[in-house]
Write an enzyme that holds these catalytic residues in place. Structure first.
Site, short mmCIF file in Angstrom:
data_model
loop_
_atom_site.label_atom_id
_atom_site.label_comp_id
_atom_site.label_asym_id
_atom_site.label_seq_id
_atom_site.Cartn_x
_atom_site.Cartn_y
_atom_site.Cartn_z
N VAL A 1 8.10 2.38 5.50
CA VAL A 1 9.10 1.35 5.78
C VAL A 1 10.51 1.74 5.36
O VAL A 1 11.46 1.49 6.10
CB VAL A 1 8.66 0.01 5.16
CG1 VAL A 1 9.78 -1.01 5.17
CG2 VAL A 1 7.44 -0.51 5.91
N PRO B 1 0.97 4.25 1.66
CA PRO B 1 1.52 4.77 2.92
C PRO B 1 2.55 3.83 3.55
O PRO B 1 3.58 4.26 4.08
CB PRO B 1 0.30 4.94 3.83
CG PRO B 1 -0.87 5.01 2.91
CD PRO B 1 -0.50 4.15 1.74
N CYS B 2 2.28 2.53 3.49
CA CYS B 2 3.21 1.55 4.09
C CYS B 2 4.53 1.52 3.32
O CYS B 2 5.60 1.47 3.92
CB CYS B 2 2.58 0.17 4.11
SG CYS B 2 1.04 0.11 5.06
N SER B 3 4.43 1.59 2.01
CA SER B 3 5.63 1.57 1.19
C SER B 3 6.43 2.86 1.29
O SER B 3 7.60 2.89 0.92
CB SER B 3 5.27 1.28 -0.27
OG SER B 3 4.78 -0.04 -0.39
N THR C 1 0.85 -1.19 0.00
CA THR C 1 0.00 0.00 0.00
C THR C 1 0.89 1.24 0.00
O THR C 1 2.00 1.21 0.55
CB THR C 1 -0.95 0.02 1.21
OG1 THR C 1 -0.17 0.09 2.41
CG2 THR C 1 -1.86 -1.20 1.23
#
Length: 155
Positions: free
Chosen positions: A46, A41-43, A39
């Site tokens: 991290v 935001p997650c990418s 997704t």
């Protein structure tokens, strides 16, 4: 969310392949909970942890664990897609059934978008498997409180 001072739940998590169980080591670790691999935001969240892995290590962190409620094939593919295969202190971990996320009290219902059980976005500092600090985003798409920069500054 899990209370400060509580012991991390003893729940089976996998890394790289099915049944390759993750054991949290003694010492200081960071656990980063994300709603879903791949997704946006997650990418975007991290990489900050991976790039700062040496800075975290300088502050005594022995491992960073990115935990997603996805199967192990997805978390492993995400790690490869981001180009983070060769970072031995950064682990992409599958909470395939959401059991760890639920045990932390970090679940939310993402029906209609990602599936029924997903993780809130958080970062957690644990030492010797005891929770020391928790950073939870008020809005799951935000990456502020749980950003690598914020957590690193507070260590």
């Amino acid at each position: 969310m899990i209370a400060l001072g509580a012991t991390l739940p003893s729940v089976e998590l996998w890394e790289n392949k099915p049944n390759n169980k993750v054991e949290f080591p003694d010492g200081k670790i960071i656990i980063v909970g994300v709603p879903g691999a791949f997704t946006p935001p997650c990418s975007s969240q991290v990489p900050g942890y991976v790039v700062a892995a040496e800075d975290f290590a300088a502050k005594g962190v022995v491992g960073i664990y990115i935990v997603a409620v996805n199967d192990v094939f997805v978390t492993n593919a995400w790690k490869k897609n981001l180009g983070f295969e060769n970072y031995e202190n950064v682990h992409f971990v599958s909470d395939w059934n959401g059991e760890f996320t639920k045990a932390l009290g970090a679940e939310f219902d993402a029906s209609g978008l990602l599936g029924p059980v997903r993780s809130k976005r958080y970062a957690l500092v644990a030492e010797n498997k005891k929770v020391q600090k928790i950073y939870v985003e008020g809005v799951v798409t935000d990456v502020d409180v749980s950003s690598a920069q914020n957590v690193l500054e507070e260590l």
